[in-house]
Design a protein around this motif. Structure first.
Motif, PDB file in Angstrom:
ATOM      1  N   ALA A 110      -4.860  -6.819  34.390  1.00  0.00           N
ATOM      2  CA  ALA A 110      -6.088  -7.623  34.334  1.00  0.00           C
ATOM      3  C   ALA A 110      -5.721  -9.058  33.980  1.00  0.00           C
ATOM      4  O   ALA A 110      -4.707  -9.301  33.311  1.00  0.00           O
ATOM      5  N   GLN A 111      -6.547 -10.002  34.434  1.00  0.00           N
ATOM      6  CA  GLN A 111      -6.364 -11.412  34.110  1.00  0.00           C
ATOM      7  C   GLN A 111      -7.709 -12.037  33.784  1.00  0.00           C
ATOM      8  O   GLN A 111      -8.740 -11.587  34.283  1.00  0.00           O
ATOM      9  N   TYR A 112      -7.658 -13.070  32.962  1.00  0.00           N
ATOM     10  CA  TYR A 112      -8.860 -13.846  32.670  1.00  0.00           C
ATOM     11  C   TYR A 112      -8.459 -15.310  32.603  1.00  0.00           C
ATOM     12  O   TYR A 112      -7.620 -15.695  31.792  1.00  0.00           O
ATOM     13  N   PHE A 113      -9.043 -16.122  33.478  1.00  0.00           N
ATOM     14  CA  PHE A 113      -8.809 -17.558  33.446  1.00  0.00           C
ATOM     15  C   PHE A 113      -9.917 -18.210  32.630  1.00  0.00           C
ATOM     16  O   PHE A 113     -11.091 -17.918  32.838  1.00  0.00           O
ATOM     17  N   LEU A 114      -9.521 -19.083  31.722  1.00  0.00           N
ATOM     18  CA  LEU A 114     -10.510 -19.757  30.873  1.00  0.00           C
ATOM     19  C   LEU A 114     -11.448 -20.603  31.722  1.00  0.00           C
ATOM     20  O   LEU A 114     -11.015 -21.280  32.659  1.00  0.00           O
ATOM     21  N   PRO A 115     -12.749 -20.584  31.402  1.00  0.00           N
ATOM     22  CA  PRO A 115     -13.702 -21.439  32.129  1.00  0.00           C
ATOM     23  C   PRO A 115     -13.414 -22.914  31.845  1.00  0.00           C
ATOM     24  O   PRO A 115     -12.755 -23.259  30.869  1.00  0.00           O
ATOM     25  N   THR A 116     -13.934 -23.769  32.702  1.00  0.00           N
ATOM     26  CA  THR A 116     -13.751 -25.201  32.473  1.00  0.00           C
ATOM     27  C   THR A 116     -14.373 -25.590  31.137  1.00  0.00           C
ATOM     28  O   THR A 116     -15.362 -25.008  30.702  1.00  0.00           O
ATOM     29  N   ASN A 117     -13.758 -26.526  30.478  1.00  0.00           N
ATOM     30  CA  ASN A 117     -14.181 -27.080  29.187  1.00  0.00           C
ATOM     31  C   ASN A 117     -13.942 -26.142  28.008  1.00  0.00           C
ATOM     32  O   ASN A 117     -14.328 -26.467  26.888  1.00  0.00           O
ATOM     33  N   ILE A 118     -13.331 -24.997  28.212  1.00  0.00           N
ATOM     34  CA  ILE A 118     -12.965 -24.110  27.110  1.00  0.00           C
ATOM     35  C   ILE A 118     -11.450 -24.162  26.958  1.00  0.00           C
ATOM     36  O   ILE A 118     -10.720 -24.020  27.933  1.00  0.00           O
ATOM     37  N   THR A 119     -10.991 -24.394  25.745  1.00  0.00           N
ATOM     38  CA  THR A 119      -9.552 -24.448  25.487  1.00  0.00           C
ATOM     39  C   THR A 119      -9.212 -23.541  24.311  1.00  0.00           C
ATOM     40  O   THR A 119     -10.084 -23.203  23.503  1.00  0.00           O
ATOM     41  N   ILE A 120      -7.968 -23.170  24.247  1.00  0.00           N
ATOM     42  CA  ILE A 120      -7.447 -22.460  23.073  1.00  0.00           C
ATOM     43  C   ILE A 120      -6.485 -23.421  22.403  1.00  0.00           C
ATOM     44  O   ILE A 120      -5.499 -23.851  22.996  1.00  0.00           O
ATOM     45  N   GLN A 121      -6.791 -23.777  21.162  1.00  0.00           N
ATOM     46  CA  GLN A 121      -6.072 -24.856  20.495  1.00  0.00           C
ATOM     47  C   GLN A 121      -4.860 -24.417  19.691  1.00  0.00           C
ATOM     48  O   GLN A 121      -4.161 -25.241  19.158  1.00  0.00           O
ATOM     49  N   SER A 122      -4.633 -23.147  19.580  1.00  0.00           N
ATOM     50  CA  SER A 122      -3.500 -22.710  18.763  1.00  0.00           C
ATOM     51  C   SER A 122      -2.524 -21.923  19.620  1.00  0.00           C
ATOM     52  O   SER A 122      -2.848 -21.460  20.699  1.00  0.00           O
ATOM     53  N   LYS A 123      -1.329 -21.797  19.115  1.00  0.00           N
ATOM     54  CA  LYS A 123      -0.306 -21.017  19.803  1.00  0.00           C
ATOM     55  C   LYS A 123      -0.074 -19.713  19.038  1.00  0.00           C
ATOM     56  O   LYS A 123       1.042 -19.345  18.737  1.00  0.00           O
ATOM     57  N   GLY A 124      -1.145 -19.034  18.704  1.00  0.00           N
ATOM     58  CA  GLY A 124      -1.050 -17.826  17.892  1.00  0.00           C
ATOM     59  C   GLY A 124      -0.404 -16.657  18.610  1.00  0.00           C
ATOM     60  O   GLY A 124      -0.179 -16.677  19.812  1.00  0.00           O
ATOM     61  N   PHE A 125      -0.104 -15.650  17.840  1.00  0.00           N
ATOM     62  CA  PHE A 125       0.487 -14.401  18.304  1.00  0.00           C
ATOM     63  C   PHE A 125       1.859 -14.613  18.931  1.00  0.00           C
ATOM     64  O   PHE A 125       2.154 -14.123  20.017  1.00  0.00           O
ATOM     65  N   VAL A 126       2.700 -15.378  18.241  1.00  0.00           N
ATOM     66  CA  VAL A 126       4.064 -15.602  18.701  1.00  0.00           C
ATOM     67  C   VAL A 126       4.948 -14.530  18.084  1.00  0.00           C
ATOM     68  O   VAL A 126       4.984 -14.343  16.867  1.00  0.00           O
ATOM     69  N   ASP A 127       5.668 -13.823  18.948  1.00  0.00           N
ATOM     70  CA  ASP A 127       6.608 -12.797  18.498  1.00  0.00           C
ATOM     71  C   ASP A 127       7.757 -13.493  17.774  1.00  0.00           C
ATOM     72  O   ASP A 127       8.427 -14.347  18.359  1.00  0.00           O
ATOM     73  N   PRO A 128       8.019 -13.175  16.502  1.00  0.00           N
ATOM     74  CA  PRO A 128       9.042 -13.901  15.751  1.00  0.00           C
ATOM     75  C   PRO A 128      10.461 -13.683  16.298  1.00  0.00           C
ATOM     76  O   PRO A 128      11.328 -14.525  16.098  1.00  0.00           O
ATOM     77  N   HIS A 129      10.699 -12.588  16.995  1.00  0.00           N
ATOM     78  CA  HIS A 129      12.044 -12.303  17.501  1.00  0.00           C
ATOM     79  C   HIS A 129      12.305 -12.946  18.859  1.00  0.00           C
ATOM     80  O   HIS A 129      13.368 -13.495  19.086  1.00  0.00           O
ATOM     81  N   SER A 130      11.332 -12.891  19.730  1.00  0.00           N
ATOM     82  CA  SER A 130      11.544 -13.429  21.084  1.00  0.00           C
ATOM     83  C   SER A 130      11.001 -14.848  21.243  1.00  0.00           C
ATOM     84  O   SER A 130      11.372 -15.541  22.175  1.00  0.00           O
ATOM     85  N   GLY A 131      10.110 -15.275  20.351  1.00  0.00           N
ATOM     86  CA  GLY A 131       9.489 -16.585  20.466  1.00  0.00           C
ATOM     87  C   GLY A 131       8.405 -16.651  21.539  1.00  0.00           C
ATOM     88  O   GLY A 131       7.862 -17.712  21.811  1.00  0.00           O
ATOM     89  N   GLN A 132       8.059 -15.509  22.135  1.00  0.00           N
ATOM     90  CA  GLN A 132       7.042 -15.476  23.179  1.00  0.00           C
ATOM     91  C   GLN A 132       5.658 -15.278  22.564  1.00  0.00           C
ATOM     92  O   GLN A 132       5.504 -14.524  21.613  1.00  0.00           O
ATOM     93  N   SER A 133       4.681 -15.943  23.160  1.00  0.00           N
ATOM     94  CA  SER A 133       3.293 -15.732  22.754  1.00  0.00           C
ATOM     95  C   SER A 133       2.795 -14.482  23.456  1.00  0.00           C
ATOM     96  O   SER A 133       2.692 -14.459  24.686  1.00  0.00           O
ATOM     97  N   GLN A 134       2.511 -13.460  22.690  1.00  0.00           N
ATOM     98  CA  GLN A 134       2.014 -12.212  23.267  1.00  0.00           C
ATOM     99  C   GLN A 134       1.590 -11.262  22.160  1.00  0.00           C
ATOM    100  O   GLN A 134       1.962 -11.425  21.012  1.00  0.00           O
ATOM    101  N   ILE A 135       0.807 -10.276  22.554  1.00  0.00           N
ATOM    102  CA  ILE A 135       0.470  -9.180  21.656  1.00  0.00           C
ATOM    103  C   ILE A 135       0.935  -7.921  22.366  1.00  0.00           C
ATOM    104  O   ILE A 135       0.558  -7.664  23.505  1.00  0.00           O
ATOM    105  N   ARG A 136       1.751  -7.143  21.708  1.00  0.00           N
ATOM    106  CA  ARG A 136       2.283  -5.908  22.281  1.00  0.00           C
ATOM    107  C   ARG A 136       1.609  -4.738  21.569  1.00  0.00           C
ATOM    108  O   ARG A 136       1.674  -4.633  20.354  1.00  0.00           O
TER     109      ARG A 136
END
Length: 193
Positions: A110-136
């Motif tokens: 599944a995918q979800y593209f943010l609507p226009t004028n909506i932003t996500i301002q943080s880089k949360g959920f960064v895996d401390p080992h890989s440095g990737q932003s994701q939730i597993r």
């Protein structure tokens, strides 16, 4: 019916004037215009707020969807930012749910593209080992890093046309999701927004 009564019904000149003057009509139009000018910004702010709330709820919906797929499928599922053109993964385009198959190959579910004028301002959920932003989500339904550490964090959704509008999407240590409004005094004090 008498002839005089019928004539009274159809003739606007008898029994006083029944129409309105141009001045009265202009006053009514001016009052309606003022009410629209006062109410339009409030209606627009509510529209922005609903759009922001919808995007935040879609994130939680996709996180719960990924968790359910991990539980029932018996394999890890990822919720991660959409990355385009070797950009840094920082949630600015939206997110996708990926299933992890054999040989660590991933399939986008599944995918979800943010609507226009909506932003996500943080880089949360960064895996401390890989440095990737994701939730597993592992097959037990827990949000963990690849090496087993728990990921508890937040993303901050904002509207670009109204900078006061923000929603925090928070994953707590107990695995529950919630949306927090930092402008609400109740949310700031009671829910540690």
């Amino acid at each position: 019916m008498s002839k005089r009564y019928i004539h009274y019904l159809f003739d606007s000149r008898e029994g006083g004037e029944r129409g309105h003057s141009l001045l009265e009509l202009m006053v009514v139009i001016a009052l309606i215009s003022m009410m629209l000018l006062i109410g339009a910004p409030q209606i627009q702010a509510q529209f922005y707020e609903r759009k922001l709330e919808h995007a935040a709820r879609q994130f939680i919906y996709h996180a719960q969807f990924a968790r359910q797929r991990a539980l029932y499928g018996g394999h890890d599922m990822l919720l991660k930012p959409i990355v385009a053109n070797d950009d840094e993964a920082n949630w600015k385009l939206g997110w996708q749910v990926e299933g992890i198959g054999a040989n660590d190959s991933t399939v986008i579910v599944a995918q979800y593209f943010l609507p226009t004028n909506i932003t996500i301002q943080s880089k949360g959920f960064v895996d401390p080992h890989s440095g990737q932003s994701q939730i597993r989500f592992n097959p037990a339904g827990a949000a963990k890093s690849k090496h087993g550490g728990f990921i508890a964090n937040r993303l901050i959704f904002a509207h670009t046309k109204n900078t006061d509008l923000k929603r925090h999407v928070i994953l707590a240590a107990n695995g529950r999701w919630r949306i927090c409004n930092p402008n609400s005094s109740f949310h700031r004090k009671e829910l540690n927004c």
